[in-house]
Enzyme design. Structure first.
Site, PDB file in Angstrom:
ATOM      1  N   ASP A  38       9.020   3.256   1.169  1.00  0.00           N
ATOM      2  CA  ASP A  38       7.869   4.117   1.535  1.00  0.00           C
ATOM      3  C   ASP A  38       7.790   3.074   2.538  1.00  0.00           C
ATOM      4  OD1 ASP A  38       5.216   4.473   2.211  1.00  0.00           O
ATOM      5  OD2 ASP A  38       4.007   3.725   1.047  1.00  0.00           O
ATOM      6  N   LYS A  54       2.410  10.190   8.629  1.00  0.00           N
ATOM      7  CA  LYS A  54       2.325   9.482  10.133  1.00  0.00           C
ATOM      8  C   LYS A  54       2.673   9.876  10.938  1.00  0.00           C
ATOM      9  CE  LYS A  54      -0.235   5.195   8.255  1.00  0.00           C
ATOM     10  NZ  LYS A  54      -1.372   4.772   8.087  1.00  0.00           N
ATOM     11  N   TYR A 110       0.933  -1.424   0.266  1.00  0.00           N
ATOM     12  CA  TYR A 110      -0.012  -0.059   0.199  1.00  0.00           C
ATOM     13  C   TYR A 110       0.595   1.312   0.125  1.00  0.00           C
ATOM     14  CZ  TYR A 110      -3.387   3.301   0.766  1.00  0.00           C
ATOM     15  OH  TYR A 110      -5.071   4.378   1.517  1.00  0.00           O
TER      16      TYR A 110
HETATM   17  C1  LIG Z   1       2.838   2.924   3.209  1.00  0.00           C
HETATM   18  C2  LIG Z   1       1.858   3.391   3.605  1.00  0.00           C
HETATM   19  N1  LIG Z   1       2.616   4.524   2.132  1.00  0.00           N
HETATM   20  C3  LIG Z   1       1.972   5.021   2.182  1.00  0.00           C
HETATM   21  C4  LIG Z   1       0.491   5.571   2.810  1.00  0.00           C
HETATM   22  C5  LIG Z   1      -1.064   7.003   2.510  1.00  0.00           C
HETATM   23  O1  LIG Z   1      -0.465   7.898   3.387  1.00  0.00           O
HETATM   24  P1  LIG Z   1      -1.474   8.995   3.928  1.00  0.00           P
HETATM   25  O2  LIG Z   1      -3.091   7.971   4.495  1.00  0.00           O
HETATM   26  O3  LIG Z   1      -1.429   9.454   5.265  1.00  0.00           O
HETATM   27  O4  LIG Z   1      -2.316   9.240   2.745  1.00  0.00           O
HETATM   28  C6  LIG Z   1      -0.557   4.662   4.471  1.00  0.00           C
HETATM   29  C7  LIG Z   1      -0.960   5.135   4.836  1.00  0.00           C
HETATM   30  O5  LIG Z   1      -2.168   3.713   5.590  1.00  0.00           O
HETATM   31  C8  LIG Z   1       1.248   3.320   4.006  1.00  0.00           C
HETATM   32  O6  LIG Z   1       0.599   2.246   5.076  1.00  0.00           O
END
Ligand SMILES: Cc1ncc(COP(=O)(O)O)c(C=O)c1O
Length: 449
Positions: free
Chosen positions: A255, A284, A155
């Site tokens: 990421d 986060k 994700y």
């Molecule tokens: C690994 C990862 N990347 C990107 C995101 C997206 O972040 P946001 O919800 O702040 O857009 C998340 C959200 O849970 C995530 O877990």
């Protein structure tokens, strides 16, 4: 198994006011929520109060919170150091946002560079998805290519291309060694699908083969070093992906929106596993519970957005009204201060290990093929035997058993999102851990009745 035990009925009995509010919310918000991840059937618990590691719902039920806003609240709810930092920022600056550049942006950028030494330049965003999206665009500009590669099951935020193959149905996903690109959302264009190469996570041989096959059209490889917060990588796999992308000249983006500051050490998975990407995405925790994100990395790639060194037609666009928001950065700064204290990570690790070990002990004693898995201050519960090496292994877990445990625990005072990982925080106490395991034991025993 579980003859008279109906955890869903228990949940509904306990949360009548949430059910009523759900009806109201549905008049204004599709599905009664403002993001699909926040929904779970038949309706989610609606909260109206929080303190430390505890939250309260509309019925007045008290819960120990393991959702923690899907990760950011590593210091729990309303941490005094975070609240104080917000207050001070507004008092000191006389505004909560200048809009114009200000000092804290560069100070925070310098701090993040110190934590992730391979990074030479930083840009802030307002969310994790913006961080991954901008980092991919920067990589595209740098490589002058448009296709990207991502790993099945990962994700990276909720936009079309990175949603591809997030959770593909088994019959559409193709062979494990050569996964197909499956749209992650209704409404995804065919062109988007063509632009994404899917790689098999934790599979060295086939990932390398696919990278070599597609090397000439890939702008970047983006990966969650720890997938979905709980599927850990073989370190050799991470190293080989790093070496191969370096050899092929393809920027590697980690990421770490989720894994950042949630591993066993202060930093990210890249710190813990000693594997350095070209770019890293954060979010986060670096905003202390406010909307936040950042992408940072090697100067020559980051400089693609530089308005000083690059002509407009050679420059990658990066914008955002709220980027580098002073209140957000102040909350993030205070959070990092607490995390950097020498006792914080040992404490977080101890609490998280006690929970993982406690769940594992219960599963063993009560005869369930289940485990609590995940690194640092995140773990997930999977009702499955054998190693969970990737999305396909995780998808085979017994969802029915997990659902019973989830709603049984929700009905007894543990708050988390069903079927999702659990997050711990510095405010979880030994008492919270003991209570959690008592509740889990009660539910698991009922499931056996
Ligand atoms: C690994 C990862 N990347 C990107 C995101 C997206 O972040 P946001 O919800 O702040 O857009 C998340 C959200 O849970 C995530 O877990």
């Amino acid at each position: 198994m579980s003859s008279g035990f109906d955890p869903m009925a228990e949940y509904k009995t306990k949360t009548r006011k949430s059910a009523q509010w759900f009806e109201t919310a549905c008049k204004h918000l599709p599905g009664g929520v403002t993001g699909n991840v926040k929904f779970y059937p038949p309706y989610p618990v609606y909260l109206n109060k929080a303190k430390g590691s505890h939250v309260w719902d509309l019925d007045g039920n008290e819960y120990i919170d393991y959702m923690l806003c899907f990760g950011p609240l590593i210091l729990g709810h309303g941490h005094p150091r975070v609240i104080e930092a917000i207050r001070k920022q507004v008092e000191r600056d006389g505004t909560h946002i200048f809009g114009a550049p200000h000092e804290l942006e560069a100070k925070m950028a310098e701090r993040l560079k110190g934590i992730f030494p391979f990074a030479e330049a930083v840009r802030f965003t307002n969310s994790g998805l913006e961080a991954t999206m901008h980092s991919l665009r920067v990589a595209r500009g740098f490589r002058k290519k448009s296709r990207i590669a991502k790993f099945e099951g990962a994700y990276h935020g909720c936009y079309d291309e990175v949603l591809c193959s997030l959770a593909p149905p088994e019959d559409a996903a193709g062979p494990r060694a050569t996964p197909k690109t499956v749209p992650g959302s209704y409404g995804t264009s065919e062109r988007t699908v063509e632009n994404v190469q899917i790689l098999p996570y934790n599979d060295i041989e086939n990932s390398v083969r696919l990278l070599r096959t597609h090397k000439d059209d890939l702008a970047a490889v983006i990966m969650e070093p720890v997938q979905r917060g709980f599927v850990v990588p073989d370190i050799e796999f991470l190293r080989v992906v790093r070496e191969t992308t370096r050899e092929l000249g393809i920027p590697l983006i980690f990421d770490e929106v989720m894994s950042g500051f949630r591993m066993e050490v202060f930093g990210g998975a890249c710190t813990q596993y000693k594997v350095e990407p070209d770019l890293i995405c954060l979010g986060k925790i670096i905003g202390g519970g406010f909307p936040s994100g950042a992408f940072l990395g090697r100067q020559e790639i980051m400089d693609m957005v530089n308005p000083v060194t690059r002509a407009k037609d050679q420059r990658v666009f990066h914008g955002g009204t709220f980027n580098g928001h002073p209140t957000v950065l102040s909350a993030g700064w205070a959070t990092l201060d607490v995390l950097q204290e020498p006792e914080t990570y040992p404490y977080l690790n101890r609490v998280s290990d006690k929970l993982r070990d406690g769940f594992d002990d219960l599963f063993g004693r009560l005869g369930f093929d289940a485990r609590a898995i995940g690194p640092g201050s995140t773990f997930n519960i999977v009702f499955a035997k054998g190693k969970i090496a990737d999305y396909r292994d995780a998808a085979k877990a017994d969802a029915r058993l997990r659902q019973k445990l989830d709603y049984g625990m929700l009905a007894r005072g543990l708050h988390f999102h069903p079927d999702k990982p659990f997050y711990t925080c510095t405010e979880h106490t030994d008492k919270d851990v003991a209570r959690t395991l008592t509740i889990a034991e009660e539910v698991l025993k009922k499931m056996k009745d």
